[in-house]
Design a protein around this motif. Sequence first.
Motif: not given
Length: 223
Positions: A74-76, A183, A187, A190
């Motif tokens: 989801t963050r990516n 992860r 981040r 991103h």
Amino acid sequence: MELAQGTPLEMTPPPAGSAGPPVWVHILPVGRFQCRDGRGPFVMNDPQAVINNTVAYHGTADIPVDYDHQLLWTRNNGQPAPAAGWIKELAAKPDGIWGRAEWTQVAAARIVAKEYRYLSPVFLYDAAGTVMKIECVALVNNPALELTAIASVGFGTFGPPALSAEERAVCSQLGLSEAEFYRANQRSQHEKAECARQVVEDHEICSRLGISLADYLNIKQQG
């Protein structure tokens, strides 16, 4: 979340054709195992220790169950990661770790319809491949670990993509699991993408205003 030792009857999925999805689901196998895509081998010889570590890790929070590991992405990709359910309780059984699942109405309907048939645990492990704790679980249709399927006999899978030998060496030096490293790297990528996007936008604004980038950045800094 409460620790519990369920009986084999309590943890047996309902028979085919039952009205609802199973309450108890198989999350991790016991012993030495490896993913079909080559990840591993992993070892889990003490299910109760993994349960204890998992409960300590999550505290009062339940273990999330999502769709297709979207929690990891989801963050990516910026897409939402709705819950399919929550693991409310863990129990050790001769064939591994089972969890008592509380499904959302949407997920329950999709499981009964066999739109999703398998579970995929994301677990943290040490440099020797020993499973330490469970981070989350996903409903998937692309399995890699041999587990008791939630809708029929089949397989399950483990989460993040495999790391290179160099990345695994970094994990070992930093004391990170592959999931944690993955992860953190996502981040970082991103943030780099966001920075690059901002630079492009700044240049476009400067071009429209007919001023230099230095002057524009100075104006931004002032207010």
